[in-house]
Design an enzyme around this catalytic site. Structure first.
Site, PDB file in Angstrom:
ATOM      1  N   ASP A 162     -18.052   0.393  11.275  1.00 28.02           N
ATOM      2  CA  ASP A 162     -18.885   0.459  10.071  1.00 28.02           C
ATOM      3  C   ASP A 162     -19.061  -0.904   9.404  1.00 28.02           C
ATOM      4  O   ASP A 162     -20.167  -1.292   9.021  1.00 28.02           O
ATOM      5  CB  ASP A 162     -18.282   1.441   9.062  1.00 28.02           C
ATOM      6  CG  ASP A 162     -18.057   2.817   9.665  1.00 28.02           C
ATOM      7  OD1 ASP A 162     -18.662   3.102  10.715  1.00 28.02           O
ATOM      8  OD2 ASP A 162     -17.282   3.594   9.095  1.00 28.02           O
ATOM      9  N   SER A 185     -21.636   5.458   6.134  1.00 29.69           N
ATOM     10  CA  SER A 185     -20.861   4.256   5.793  1.00 29.69           C
ATOM     11  C   SER A 185     -21.102   3.707   4.397  1.00 29.69           C
ATOM     12  O   SER A 185     -21.222   2.498   4.205  1.00 29.69           O
ATOM     13  CB  SER A 185     -21.117   3.141   6.817  1.00 29.69           C
ATOM     14  OG  SER A 185     -20.578   3.488   8.033  1.00 29.69           O
ATOM     15  N   SER A 186     -21.148   4.608   3.429  1.00 29.44           N
ATOM     16  CA  SER A 186     -21.264   4.104   2.053  1.00 29.44           C
ATOM     17  C   SER A 186     -20.015   3.307   1.672  1.00 29.44           C
ATOM     18  O   SER A 186     -20.104   2.328   0.930  1.00 29.44           O
ATOM     19  CB  SER A 186     -21.466   5.265   1.073  1.00 29.44           C
ATOM     20  OG  SER A 186     -20.387   6.161   1.152  1.00 29.44           O
ATOM     21  N   GLY A 236     -20.322  10.137   1.519  1.00 34.46           N
ATOM     22  CA  GLY A 236     -19.756  11.280   2.244  1.00 34.46           C
ATOM     23  C   GLY A 236     -20.691  11.830   3.300  1.00 34.46           C
ATOM     24  O   GLY A 236     -20.479  12.924   3.814  1.00 34.46           O
TER      25      GLY A 236
HETATM   26  C1  GLA Z   1     -16.127   6.529  11.326  1.00 30.35           C
HETATM   27  C2  GLA Z   1     -15.200   5.329  11.366  1.00 30.35           C
HETATM   28  C3  GLA Z   1     -15.593   4.361  12.469  1.00 30.35           C
HETATM   29  C4  GLA Z   1     -15.767   5.076  13.799  1.00 30.35           C
HETATM   30  C5  GLA Z   1     -16.616   6.324  13.643  1.00 30.35           C
HETATM   31  C6  GLA Z   1     -16.670   7.146  14.901  1.00 30.35           C
HETATM   32  O1  GLA Z   1     -17.408   6.143  10.959  1.00 30.35           O
HETATM   33  O2  GLA Z   1     -15.225   4.668  10.127  1.00 30.35           O
HETATM   34  O3  GLA Z   1     -14.648   3.332  12.572  1.00 30.35           O
HETATM   35  O4  GLA Z   1     -14.526   5.359  14.385  1.00 30.35           O
HETATM   36  O5  GLA Z   1     -16.140   7.156  12.597  1.00 30.35           O
HETATM   37  O6  GLA Z   1     -17.341   6.461  15.877  1.00 30.35           O
END
Ligand code: GLA
Length: 394
Positions: free
Chosen positions: A183, A131-132, A127
């Site tokens: 991500d 990108s967990s 959270g």
């Molecule tokens: C999140 C989404 C990504 C991207 C970013 C904003 O991390 O998972 O795909 O859109 O927001 O850049």
């Protein structure tokens, strides 16, 4: 201290009475610049964090996917066993939806996972906009590809671009978060000591040496501890606004609008969509400029681009929050070369490009300011550009 891979393997042995067939892990990421450009077919510039999620796995032959995770106290959280052929989007929900979603996508893509026991352990803050979820999806994908005899380190490995699309589909279609490719691409394809310049439209990418320490700098991550969730409305609203603007402008994605055409484009769309388009077009331009400045070692200018990106996300795209703005303002005031929110926003983390010598002072100022304003004290991490996903070798 044990690594996520060691922890996953140890818990696997305790849970399943024998060693796993393999352990795979995937990192969290920060995005240096290029925010909310991915679903507009633009460019992004992430690098992988040293923080990783590991999945220890062993195939089974009854078509079941069992998932267990290691809690912070080391105890197992058993999410249950799910028949892969009966999975439908949305069920299970919660964290088990990510591994289940990956199994579901692989079936949709024509693979027949025979079933697997998976045990997950990781240290990517969840959270926090780091990108967990992508780390979990990507490590799971690598584990499950092994069960269908397409190991990513083998000769029949699917291209990582493809694995990124599959794991992104798991997030979009199974979990229900309308995110782009940033991500998963970062988690799978980044390399140690590099940032990955990735052009979503053309698929072209470039590993760019990212050696902050040679310049006496480092990237500090400030996790504001304000939690965000991308299935909530803000992200989807922005995305739909961009798609609507592209439709009105007669382009397939906002990526096609150049900075020279911006004024004209803004005149052709209704007022509420203008700031969205302005952000996407100028942000895409900043990603290219950052690539150029980085290749010339022009760190001061890189810093200025990061800060400009934050202002655009704050004022035009409106995905920042008071805590992210505070982190950025304090870091800049105390000597950071540049700072910005990273990831989707609405909470999560900011990054600051800081001189190593100034770091202790900047950290102190961050703690003091957050405390003075009655905010939760942020968590600070060092963002050392690290390796992408892969098999862990004991
Ligand atoms: C999140 C989404 C990504 C991207 C970013 C904003 O991390 O998972 O795909 O859109 O927001 O850049």
């Amino acid at each position: 201290m044990s690594s996520p891979g060691e922890n996953a393997a140890a818990l696997f042995a305790a849970e399943h009475g024998g060693p796993p067939e393999g352990v795979w892990s995937a990192p969290g990421r920060v995005n240096l610049i290029g925010e909310h450009t991915d679903y507009n077919a633009g460019c992004v510039f992430p690098f992988a964090l040293p923080h990783r999620t590991a999945v220890a796995g062993r195939r089974r032959s009854d078509g079941l996917l069992s998932v267990t995770s290691r809690g912070s106290d080391g105890t197992p959280h058993r999410a249950g066993s799910f028949p892969i052929s009966e999975l439908v989007p949305g069920e299970p929900s919660g964290w088990a939806g990510y591994p289940a979603g990956v199994a579901w996508v692989l079936r949709q893509e024509g693979f027949e996972p025979p079933g697997a026991d998976l045990v997950v352990s990781g240290d990517v803050p969840s959270g926090a906009g780091l990108s967990s979820s992508a780390a979990l999806e990507c490590a799971t994908a690598l584990a499950l590809l092994d069960t269908v005899d397409r190991p990513v380190d083998g000769t029949s490995a699917p291209p990582l671009e493809e694995v990124a699309r599959w794991t992104c589909r798991a997030e979009n279609e199974f979990v229900g978060a309308p995110t782009g490719l940033l991500d998963q691409t970062a988690s799978l394809r980044c390399e140690a000591a590099h940032a990955l310049f990735y052009d979503v439209r053309s698929g072209r990418s470039r590993q760019v040496p990212f050696d902050t320490s040679a310049a006496g700098l480092e990237v500090l991550v400030v996790d504001t501890r304000v939690r965000h969730s991308h299935s909530e409305s803000g992200y989807g609203d922005r995305r739909r606004g961009c798609e609507r603007a592209a439709e009105l402008l007669g382009v397939s994605a906002l990526r096609e609008v150049g900075t020279d055409d911006l004024d004209d484009a803004l005149g052709r769309i209704p007022e509420p969509l203008r700031p969205l388009v302005r952000h996407v077009v100028t942000e895409n331009d900043r990603v290219w400029a950052t690539l150029d400045r980085l290749l010339h070692g022009a760190w001061v200018e890189v810093g200025a681009l990061l800060t400009a990106s934050h202002r655009s996300l704050r004022d035009d795209y409106r995905v920042s929050c008071p805590e992210l703005d505070l982190a950025v303002d304090v870091a800049l005031r105390e000597g950071a070369l540049g700072a910005r929110m990273t990831g989707g926003g609405f909470g999560g983390s900011a990054i600051a490009l800081v001189p190593v010598a100034e770091r202790p002072r900047i950290e102190r100022a961050l703690f003091e300011e957050f405390e003075r304003r009655g905010r939760t004290v942020p968590r600070l991490l060092s963002a050392v550009p690290s390796a992408g996903a892969g098999r862990e070798h004991p």
